[in-house]
Design an enzyme around this catalytic site. Structure first.
Site, PDB file in Angstrom:
ATOM      1  N   TYR A   1       0.851  -1.184   0.000  1.00 34.03           N
ATOM      2  CA  TYR A   1       0.000   0.000   0.000  1.00 34.03           C
ATOM      3  C   TYR A   1       0.898   1.250   0.000  1.00 34.03           C
ATOM      4  O   TYR A   1       2.076   1.170   0.375  1.00 34.03           O
ATOM      5  CB  TYR A   1      -0.891  -0.038   1.258  1.00 34.03           C
ATOM      6  CG  TYR A   1      -1.863   1.087   1.378  1.00 34.03           C
ATOM      7  CD1 TYR A   1      -2.919   1.216   0.473  1.00 34.03           C
ATOM      8  CD2 TYR A   1      -1.731   2.043   2.388  1.00 34.03           C
ATOM      9  CE1 TYR A   1      -3.813   2.266   0.576  1.00 34.03           C
ATOM     10  CE2 TYR A   1      -2.624   3.096   2.493  1.00 34.03           C
ATOM     11  CZ  TYR A   1      -3.661   3.209   1.583  1.00 34.03           C
ATOM     12  OH  TYR A   1      -4.532   4.251   1.677  1.00 34.03           O
TER      13      TYR A   1
ATOM     14  N   ASN B   1       1.549   3.810   1.737  1.00 38.00           N
ATOM     15  CA  ASN B   1       2.334   4.321   2.876  1.00 38.00           C
ATOM     16  C   ASN B   1       3.221   3.260   3.519  1.00 38.00           C
ATOM     17  O   ASN B   1       3.847   3.526   4.536  1.00 38.00           O
ATOM     18  CB  ASN B   1       1.411   4.953   3.930  1.00 38.00           C
ATOM     19  CG  ASN B   1       0.613   3.928   4.713  1.00 38.00           C
ATOM     20  OD1 ASN B   1       0.675   2.737   4.443  1.00 38.00           O
ATOM     21  ND2 ASN B   1      -0.157   4.392   5.679  1.00 38.00           N
ATOM     22  N   LYS B   2       3.336   2.080   2.927  1.00 35.35           N
ATOM     23  CA  LYS B   2       4.141   1.030   3.546  1.00 35.35           C
ATOM     24  C   LYS B   2       5.624   1.204   3.176  1.00 35.35           C
ATOM     25  O   LYS B   2       5.970   2.092   2.399  1.00 35.35           O
ATOM     26  CB  LYS B   2       3.593  -0.340   3.131  1.00 35.35           C
ATOM     27  CG  LYS B   2       2.140  -0.576   3.597  1.00 35.35           C
ATOM     28  CD  LYS B   2       2.007  -0.738   5.107  1.00 35.35           C
ATOM     29  CE  LYS B   2       0.635  -0.491   5.693  1.00 35.35           C
ATOM     30  NZ  LYS B   2      -0.443  -1.342   5.284  1.00 35.35           N
ATOM     31  N   SER B   3       6.491   0.338   3.727  1.00 33.36           N
ATOM     32  CA  SER B   3       7.931   0.581   3.599  1.00 33.36           C
ATOM     33  C   SER B   3       8.414   0.468   2.151  1.00 33.36           C
ATOM     34  O   SER B   3       9.466   0.987   1.800  1.00 33.36           O
ATOM     35  CB  SER B   3       8.722  -0.354   4.503  1.00 33.36           C
ATOM     36  OG  SER B   3       8.464  -1.702   4.149  1.00 33.36           O
ATOM     37  N   MET B   4       7.682  -0.237   1.314  1.00 32.86           N
ATOM     38  CA  MET B   4       7.839  -0.106  -0.144  1.00 32.86           C
ATOM     39  C   MET B   4       6.445  -0.244  -0.740  1.00 32.86           C
ATOM     40  O   MET B   4       5.550  -0.832  -0.117  1.00 32.86           O
ATOM     41  CB  MET B   4       8.807  -1.140  -0.739  1.00 32.86           C
ATOM     42  CG  MET B   4       8.403  -2.575  -0.554  1.00 32.86           C
ATOM     43  SD  MET B   4       9.271  -3.704  -1.693  1.00 32.86           S
ATOM     44  CE  MET B   4       8.213  -3.627  -3.136  1.00 32.86           C
TER      45      MET B   4
END
Ligand SMILES: *Cc1c(COP(=O)(O)O)cnc(C)c1O
Length: 384
Positions: free
Chosen positions: A183, A185-188
């Site tokens: 998604y 806003n996740k780390s990638m």
């Protein structure tokens, strides 16, 4: 002159992703194809090999597929943390299973294994640990408990890329499956997307079939079969959960940047730890020595001696042009979960206490040290 608004999260996408997507668009192949295949392969290599990696259109889809492949259904109960996003729990309801929410360990904000133990019944089919914020759950105890009771474990690894538990990356542990989220806003990110990782070839095969309409492409050998190439077999009422090659193209380039992203997140987390240590805040637990915290979220909790409450801190930061969030309104307070299972906050004292005092500070790779100093200074001005 007022400073630009500082969001609490931002994706970090560059020309490499733009070029890879342009290449896909020009290729004429937009849906699941060569880019998704490359992304799955690279993801497996990142985790160390020997794993089945199945790209899907979201982590929510991936969690649903994993539980389905493990045989979870309306006879079952599924245990997860109350301090999580609703996706961790809703997927059990898709399959008709009941959800049993458990309280957290206030030290880590991860689910409390003793509370899990107390909620196990003959109907418990699966446990879904959530590696909250990017800090691994106590997986040895959890996996032992699950094994003793013949319960499946599906890790909600949406925050846990890359996270380690006893020096092993989440995704390589002895659970039945781990599911990552891409998604925005996740780390990638891949815009929207997810990856199911499992060691079990049968689970992987079922997920492969169910992510694309229940079509079994491996049911016969396309090359030696005398069936024509247009022929396929539908073996189950499957879902439409496949990842597009457009998303896969983004994923290939984001994954290559992941080690650099982690370095930046670690740097910022360490600066917060240093810059906030004299304030009346409970700072997040770091990973045990030698282990990796993914630092997806940097969550602080106001201590009782703080001169103001959480909502006023959020307001002050907002007045300073700084975005924050709260992870999460616990599920026992969400109308659907509260009313379906007659939940009250007193059943979840630790999660409820944390919820009322917590906020998530901005932390993302494109944030500069100067951006971060604005957050630290604003917190000093309201709490110092
Ligand atoms: C983001 C998230 C999900 C869902 O991920 P999607 O890819 O948006 O479906 C699930 N669980 C947790 C804990 C999350 O943070």
């Amino acid at each position: 002159m007022s400073l630009p608004f500082l969001p609490f999260a931002l994706p970090d996408v560059g020309e490499e992703e733009v070029d890879e997507v342009a290449d896909t668009l020009r290729s004429g192949w937009l849906t699941t194809g060569p880019k998704v295949k490359r992304f799955e392969k690279a993801f497996g290599e990142f985790l160390g090999g020997g794993l089945e990696c199945l790209a899907v259109n979201s982590a929510t889809s991936g969690l649903h597929l994993a539980l389905e492949a493990l045989g979870i259904g309306s006879d079952h109960e599924v245990i997860t943390s109350t301090l999580t996003f609703t996706a961790s729990a809703e997927i059990a309801r898709y399959l008709g299973a009941d959800v049993r929410l458990v309280d957290i360990d206030p030290a880590t904000l991860n689910l409390d294994i003793d509370q899990v133990r107390k909620k196990i019944t003959k109907r418990t089919g699966a446990i879904i640990p959530v590696h909250y914020g990017g800090l691994a759950c106590e997986m040895d105890d959890l996996l032992d408990l699950a094994q003793q009771n013949d319960i499946k474990v599906v890790e909600d690894a949406a925050h846990a890329l890359p996270t380690t538990w006893r020096k092993c990356l989440v995704g390589t542990l002895d659970s039945d499956a781990a599911v990552f989220s891409f998604y925005a806003n996740k780390s990638m990110t891949t815009g929207e997307g997810g990856m199911v990782v499992t060691r079990d070839p049968q689970v992987a095969q079922r997920i492969k079939v169910m992510r694309l309409h229940g079509i079994d492409v491996d049911a016969f050998d396309r090359f030696t079969s005398d069936k024509p190439s247009w022929y396929y077999e539908v073996v189950a009422p499957g879902f439409k959960y496949n990842m597009t090659d457009i998303a896969g193209a983004i994923g290939i380039q984001q994954l290559a940047k992941l080690p650099g992203f982690l370095e930046r997140r670690r740097h910022l987390a360490a600066r917060y730890m240093e810059g906030l240590r004299n304030l009346p805040l409970r700072l997040p637990a770091d990973a045990p020595a030698g282990d990796t915290h993914a630092w997806h979220l940097f969550v602080v909790r106001l201590l009782d001696e703080a001169p103001t409450d959480r909502d006023q801190v959020i307001q002050h930061l907002s007045d300073c042009g700084i975005g924050t969030s709260v992870h999460y309104v616990p599920l026992h307070r969400q109308p659907y979960w509260r009313d379906s299972y007659e939940l009250v906050p007193e059943m979840y004292p630790n999660a409820d206490f944390a919820y009322q005092r917590m906020l998530t500070l901005p932390l993302y790779t494109r944030m500069t040290d100067q951006d971060q100093d604005r957050v630290i200074n604003a917190l000093h001005s309201v709490l110092g």
